[in-house]
Design a protein around this motif. Sequence first.
Motif, PDB file in Angstrom:
ATOM      1  N   ASP A   1       0.897  -1.364   0.229  1.00 39.37           N
ATOM      2  CA  ASP A   1      -0.150  -0.156   0.172  1.00 39.37           C
ATOM      3  C   ASP A   1       0.786   1.335   0.023  1.00 39.37           C
ATOM      4  O   ASP A   1       1.583   1.423   0.755  1.00 39.37           O
ATOM      5  N   GLY A   2       0.734   2.074  -1.096  1.00 35.41           N
ATOM      6  CA  GLY A   2       1.171   3.295  -0.919  1.00 35.41           C
ATOM      7  C   GLY A   2       2.660   3.458  -0.850  1.00 35.41           C
ATOM      8  O   GLY A   2       3.273   4.575  -0.733  1.00 35.41           O
TER       9      GLY A   2
ATOM     10  N   SER B   1      -6.999   4.266  -1.194  1.00 35.94           N
ATOM     11  CA  SER B   1      -6.860   3.062  -1.239  1.00 35.94           C
ATOM     12  C   SER B   1      -8.106   1.982  -2.103  1.00 35.94           C
ATOM     13  O   SER B   1      -7.797   1.402  -2.848  1.00 35.94           O
TER      14      SER B   1
ATOM     15  N   ASP C   1       2.056   2.064   3.934  1.00 36.43           N
ATOM     16  CA  ASP C   1       1.313   3.097   3.976  1.00 36.43           C
ATOM     17  C   ASP C   1       1.170   3.509   5.473  1.00 36.43           C
ATOM     18  O   ASP C   1       0.849   4.715   5.855  1.00 36.43           O
TER      19      ASP C   1
ATOM     20  N   ASP D   1      -1.197   0.536  -4.749  1.00 35.16           N
ATOM     21  CA  ASP D   1      -2.635   0.958  -4.841  1.00 35.16           C
ATOM     22  C   ASP D   1      -2.634   2.449  -5.252  1.00 35.16           C
ATOM     23  O   ASP D   1      -3.558   3.121  -5.952  1.00 35.16           O
ATOM     24  N   HIS D   2      -1.751   3.232  -4.816  1.00 30.89           N
ATOM     25  CA  HIS D   2      -1.324   4.638  -5.117  1.00 30.89           C
ATOM     26  C   HIS D   2      -0.132   5.100  -4.879  1.00 30.89           C
ATOM     27  O   HIS D   2       0.626   4.247  -4.247  1.00 30.89           O
TER      28      HIS D   2
HETATM   29 ZN   LIG Z   1      -3.680   2.917   0.170  1.00 26.66          ZN
END
Ligand SMILES: [Zn+2]
Length: 350
Positions: free
Chosen positions: A21-22, A99, A227, A273-274
């Motif tokens: 994540d991230g 997310s 994240d 996801d980003h």
């Molecule tokens: Zn995220």
Amino acid sequence: MAAARQLATYKTENIIFVMTDGLRWQEVFRGADPALMNKEEGGVTDIPALKQSYWRESAQERREVLLPFVWNTMAKGGQIFGNRDQGSEASVTNGFNFSYPGYSETLCGFPDPRIHSNDKVPNPNVTVLEWLSKLPAFQGKIAAFGAWDVFPSIFNAGRAGFPVNAGYDPFDLLPGSPRAELLNQLKAESPHVWEDETFDVIPFHTALEYLKARHPRVLYLSLGETDDWAHAGNYTEYLNAAHRVDDYLAMLWKTVQSMPKYRGKTTLIFSPDHGRGELSDWKGHGQKIPDSKYIWMAFLGPDTPALGERGRIPAVMQNQIAATLAALLGEDYHSSVPQSGMPVSDVLPR
Ligand SMILES: [Zn+2]
């Protein structure tokens, strides 16, 4: 659902798809960021120790010490996209840069303006995993694991028809496995530092046990610490989490290469996801941080030409990952779901 159209037959029979994540493209391609290796921006308490772990003179050395499997194995034997310093751009198209919209775009292959929060709303759309699970060859052969407790909603677990284990929910599909039992005990009894998300170690080892015991053809694993530590402003733990995820990829790859069912027949996909912001915006992401739309993606497997780190090429998008995953398995997701992005053709055999 329209009948799946079979594409050319490739060597890939199995997919392992890991998301973290991230994690920013900046660390993936440049390694540890000197602007954040301090107390003010990165909350670093022991700067010499952090430098010893992750600081090297060149960006190439820094990224290799941070993500050795990605750079020495994935990028050498496969392809990695998203180095904006080299004219390769990868980005989300959903406009939210957080997310649930990012996971949904990745897994369904298109953005949906109805997915505009991280609330636990069952996904109205079908993910590529659910689409595959309806094909006879994939029935009972798909599983998803996540650190974040929103994954049962993202996959619409009530409808999806394959196991989705996430957050602090015990995993009960490996009865009699002492390791699975211990992992469930750790979920219940270790401190819940984040109420919606476990530490990555738990879903990783749960997924690894499931892989060894049940041999899924599609294994999805989402990790969250990159994240969480960034939001907490802890650059040391953010880098440690990224380094650990890299080690998890190495362990998964070593495991599949040791199993005849998987060896030479498995493709590994890795993406976030980003992204996140630059400099003091590094902790955050979202609509107000336009730079957080930039991501990266990596592919390694028997069908992907070893073109390595890509540069000076047209941009790739998050909405292409779902159709790419299906195409590697010989299935034409894009024709069935025309609003999905096209497969990334460069990672398919020529
Ligand atoms: Zn995220």
